[in-house]
Design an enzyme around this catalytic site. Structure first.
Site, PDB file in Angstrom:
ATOM      1  N   ALA A   4     -52.887 -23.349   4.729  1.00  0.00           N
ATOM      2  CA  ALA A   4     -52.344 -23.423   6.094  1.00  0.00           C
ATOM      3  C   ALA A   4     -50.986 -24.121   6.116  1.00  0.00           C
ATOM      4  O   ALA A   4     -50.501 -24.602   5.088  1.00  0.00           O
ATOM      5  CB  ALA A   4     -53.343 -24.145   6.986  1.00  0.00           C
ATOM      6  N   HIS A   5     -50.405 -24.185   7.302  1.00  0.00           N
ATOM      7  CA  HIS A   5     -49.060 -24.750   7.445  1.00  0.00           C
ATOM      8  C   HIS A   5     -48.996 -26.230   7.101  1.00  0.00           C
ATOM      9  O   HIS A   5     -49.909 -26.979   7.358  1.00  0.00           O
ATOM     10  CB  HIS A   5     -48.469 -24.506   8.828  1.00  0.00           C
ATOM     11  N   ASN A   6     -47.877 -26.604   6.489  1.00  0.00           N
ATOM     12  CA  ASN A   6     -47.569 -27.999   6.147  1.00  0.00           C
ATOM     13  C   ASN A   6     -48.503 -28.601   5.098  1.00  0.00           C
ATOM     14  O   ASN A   6     -48.499 -29.816   4.890  1.00  0.00           O
ATOM     15  CB  ASN A   6     -47.569 -28.873   7.409  1.00  0.00           C
TER      16      ASN A   6
END
Lengths: 344, 344, 344
Positions: free
Chosen positions: A240-242
Site C-alpha cells: 500500500a501507499h507510503n
C-alpha cells in the site's frame, strides 16, 4: 548448444572423473535427467539418485565418495550447488539476451534511451522517461511520463510503471505487475460518499530488487513508497501507499502490507500474511504464512504466527490445544459433575 | 509550477500570516518538507512538527494558536485538511491532463468517441463501444465490443473491459484490473470432468466508483454483476459473478466476494476478508481484515471479526483466551489432580 | 437474433406446450425475465417463479406438472438445466466467433499460425511460436518465443505466456493471467543479500483447462510446472514453481499453492486457501475456504478445514467451542473457587 565434460570442467574450474568427451545439451534434475543431460548432486539426502540417473554428466562436490557403481561422468568442484546455479544463470543470460527495438513501439521524443537496450513491440515509453543501458523492456510494457528505469533491468511483458516512479538498476519485474497505482485514500463526506484524496507521491524501487507477476505497489499520498535494495517480492502481493520495505526482505505470494507500515531489513514474510497500517516491523522478523500482524513488532529476529499473531512458540502451543478443545470441554463437564456429587 | 503565499491564500480563501511573497513549488508532508514546500497542519497530534519544519508555507486551521516560534509563512483557512486535499486534487488534475489520440491505436469504425478524450497508444476500442466526453483511456487498455464508458473516467494502462460491460461516469480504474471475465461456473459431469456453464451476463459499474490495480470483477452468468455508485475497491480484489456491492461500500485489498452475494451500502470490508456465496450482508457492516464470513449478516451497522466470523466483541474476548489456552489446560489438569486426591 | 418456440423445440428436441409462434430474443433468469425472454425451470425450489414470470418461453423438465395457471409457452425437454446450458453455450459461441488478423499485430516470421485463428491488434507472437487451428488470441496478448498454444483455445486480452511454455487444446485463459513467470527461488548469500536461482523450466497446461483472470503460474526451476487435463482455476490464484495440479481439480479464487507441491486429481480447493510447499495432497481432497494446509494429505476424498487445517469435522467441533471460550474460562474459575472453599 552442446558441451563436452572437458569444456564444462574448464568453465567450472573442476576435475573430470570419467570420459571427458561425453556431451550434454540440457540441464535437468538428477531424478528426471535423460541421456544428454547435465545434472548435479549437492545434498547427501539425494545420493541414491546418482546410482540410478540417466544423466550423462553430474557435477558433484570435490570430496564426494561413491558407495557403488556410477554411470555418468562426474565433474568434481568446490561446491556443486553453486557451480550448477552458475550454469543455470549462464544458460538464461544467453537465452534471454534480447536486443534492439521492435516495431511498432511508442517512444516519446523526450525520452532518454540508454545503450544496448531491448524494447519490445507495443511497449510505451512516455515523456521524459530515462531508460538505462542494457535494460530490457518487453512487449506491452508501459513506462509513464517522467518515470525512470536504471541499467541492467528486465521488465517482462505487460509491466505498468506509472508516472514519476523510479526503478533502480538490476531490477527484475515480472509480467502484469503494477508500480505506482494510486494509494487507497478517501475521506468520508457528510452524505455518506467518499472524496478521493489525490495521491501525488511516487514509488522508488532500489537496486537488485525482484518483483513477481501481478503484484501491486501503490504510490505514496505524498513522498514515496520505498522498496529497498535487494528486496524480493513474489506474485500477487499488495504493497500500500507510503510503505517502506527494508533491504533484503523477502515476501512470499499473496501477502499484503497496509499503508505507511515500515518493515525492517532482512525480514521474511510468508504467503498470505496481512499486516495492518502505520506500524513498524523490526529487523529480521520472520512471519509465518497466513499470519495477521495487528500491532508493531519491536523485538528483532523473532518468529511470529497466527491471526492475530503472537510469538511462534506461543502460537504453536495454543494451536495444539485448540484441536483438543472438545476433549477439554468434556473434562470440565466431568469436573463439574464430580464436584456436584461431592457437594450434595 | 511556482506559487506565492498570496496566490495560495486567494485560491483557498484564507488569510496569509507571514511574508506573502514566499514561494513554493511542491507539496509535502510537514515532517518531510524541504524549503520551497507547501505543507499543512490539521491534527493537533502533529503540532510539534510545525516548530521544526523546513516547509516554506504551511496551511493551518483558522483558530490555530502557536505555542512557540514558527519559521514558515502560515495560511489560515476554515479547514486545513480539506484545503490541502483540494490542492492535491488540483495538482493532479493539471498533471494528468492528457488529451488527444496517440498512434497507433485501434478504434473500430462503429465506436462512438466523445469530446476531449485521451486515447493512448496501443489502446483497443472494439465494435459499437461508446466512450463518453473527457474520459482518458491510457495506453494498452482494452474495451471489448459493445462495452461503454461514461464521461470523466480514467482507465489506466492495461485495464481490460470485456464485451457488453458498462462503466458509468467519473469512474477510475487502475492498471491491470479486469472487468467482465467469465464467472467461475462449471457443472460436474459423469466422467469426473467439468462442463463450462457459459457466462452471458455482464458487469455494470455505476458512477463515482474507483477500482484499484489488478482487481478482477467477473461477469454474471445471466444478468449483471453490479458495483453501485460510489463504491471504492482496492487492489487485487476478487468479485465473483452476480455479486452486488451496495453504494459507498469500501473494500480493502485482497478481499474476495463469492458468487451471487449482495453486500449492503455503506459497508467497510477489511483486507483479505473472504465472503461465501449466495448471502446478503446488511447495510453498514464493518468486517475486520482476514475475517471469513460464512453466513448472512442480518443486523445493520455491526462489527464482525474472525474466521469463521462472529461479532467483533465476542471474537476479541475469545481470541484473548485462545492465547491463554496452555494456562487453561494446566488449571484443568490441576483441578483433576486435586479432585482425585480428594476422592481417594 | 430472434427465435420462435417451435425453432427452439426442434433445436432442443423438446415438445412445445403453448403457442409455437411465440418469439424470444434474449436469455434470462426466470425471476428477472422480461417479455421476449427465454428462461428455464429445473430446480423445484424455484417453481413459484413460473406462475409470476414475464418470460415468453420457459424450458421445463418433461415431467413438469403445473399446479396453477402459467402464462409463458413451455418447451418440455429431458433435462431443462442441460438444455438451457446448451443454449447459453450456443449463444456465446456465435457471439464470440471472432476470426482474422487485426492490424497492427506482431507475428515473428518463424511462428507457425494455424487455420481460422483470430489474432487481435497489438498481440505479440514471438519466434518459433506454434498456434493451433481455430484458436483466438485477443488484443494485447503476449506469446513468448518458442511457446505453443493448441487448437480451439481462447486467450483473452492481455494474457502473458512466457517463452517455452506449452498450452494444450481447448484451453481458456482470462485477461491478465501470467503463465511462466520465474519461480521464487533465491539462495541466501553471506552478506545478507539473496542470489537469484535462474528458473530455466517451463509451464505445461494440458487440454480443457480454464484459468481465470489475473492468475499467476510460475515456471519450474528445472522441468515443468504442470496443470493437468480439465483443471479449472479461478481468478487471482498463485501457482508456484514445480507444482503439479491433478486432472479435474478445481481451485477457487485467491488460493495459493507453494513450490513443488503436488495436488491429486478431482480435488476441490476453496477460496483463499494456502498450501505449503513440497507436499502431496491426496486425490479427491476437499479443502474449505481460507484453510492453511501445512502438511501432506494422505487419505483420499476427505474434507479439511482451518488454519492450520485438521479434518473438517474436528475443526467444526473445535470452532464451536472456540466461541464459548469465555464461558469455559468462567466455569474453570468457578470450579477453582468451589474446590478451594472445599479444601479450606
Amino acid at each position: 548448444m552442446q558441451f563436452t565434460a572437458q569444456q564444462i570442467g574448464i568453465l567450472l574450474d573442476g576435475s573430470v572423473d570419467g570420459n571427458p568427451e561425453d556431451t550434454v545439451n540440457q540441464l535437468a534434475k538428477i531424478e528426471d535427467a535423460q541421456s544428454g543431460s547435465l545434472s548435479f548432486l549437492a545434498n547427501p539426502k539425494y545420493e541414491h539418485f546418482i546410482y540410478q540417473t540417466n544423466a550423462s554428466i553430474v557435477i558433484v562436490n570435490k570430496d564426494f565418495v561413491a558407495s557403488g557403481p556410477i554411470k555418468p561422468t562426474l565433474i568434481r568442484v568446490e561446491n556443486a550447488y553453486t557451480a550448477f546455479s552458475l550454469l543455470l544463470q549462464q544458460y538464461n543470460s544467453i537465452k534471454l539476451n534480447k536486443k534492439g527495438i521492435e516495431e511498432p513501439c511508442y517512444i516519446h521524443p523526450s525520452a532518454k534511451i540508454g545503450k544496448d537496450v531491448y524494447i519490445g513491440a507495443f511497449a510505451y515509453i512516455g515523456a521524459d522517461v530515462v531508460l538505462g543501458d542494457h535494460s530490457k523492456i518487453y512487449p506491452q510494457v508501459y513506462l509513464g511520463d517522467n518515470s525512470s528505469v536504471g541499467s541492467g533491468c528486465t521488465l517482462f511483458s505487460g509491466v505498468k510503471i506509472y508516472h514519476d516512479c523510479q526503478i533502480g538498476s538490476n531490477v527484475i519485474i515480472h509480467a502484469g505487475s503494477v508500480i505506482g497505482s494510486d494509494g487507497f485514500g478517501f475521506a468520508p463526506l457528510e452524505d455518506g460518499s467518499y472524496g478521493k484524496i489525490s495521491q501525488i507521491g511516487n514509488v522508488i524501487i532500489e537496486d537488485d530488487v525482484e518483483i513477481g507477476s501481478n503484484t501491486s505497489i501503490d504510490r505514496a499520498t505524498m513522498g514515496s513508497t520505498i522498496i529497498k535494495k535487494g528486496v524480493k517480492l513474489d506474485n500477487l502481493i499488495q504493497i500500500a501507499h507510503n510503505v517502506e520495505i527494508g533491504s533484503n526482505t523477502v515476501i512470499a505470494s499473496q501477502a499484503g502490507v497496509s499503508g505507511s507500515t515500515k518493515i525492517g531489513p532482512q525480514s521474511v514474510i510468508g504467503g498470505q500474511v496481512g499486516i495492518v497500517g502505520h506500524i513498524n516491523i523490526a529487523k529480521g522478523s520472520q512471519i509465518q504464512a497466513q499470519s495477521g500482524i495487528n500491532r508493531a513488532i519491536v523485538e528483532e529476529d523473532k518468529k511470529w504466527a497466527g491471526s492475530p499473531a503472537s510469538s511462534f512458540n506461543d502460537q504453536m502451543r495454543a494451536q495444539v490445544i485448540f484441536n483438543r478443545l472438545p476433549e477439554m470441554q468434556r473434562k470440565i463437564d466431568e469436573l463439574e459433575r464430580k464436584l456436584k456429587e461431592f457437594t450434595k
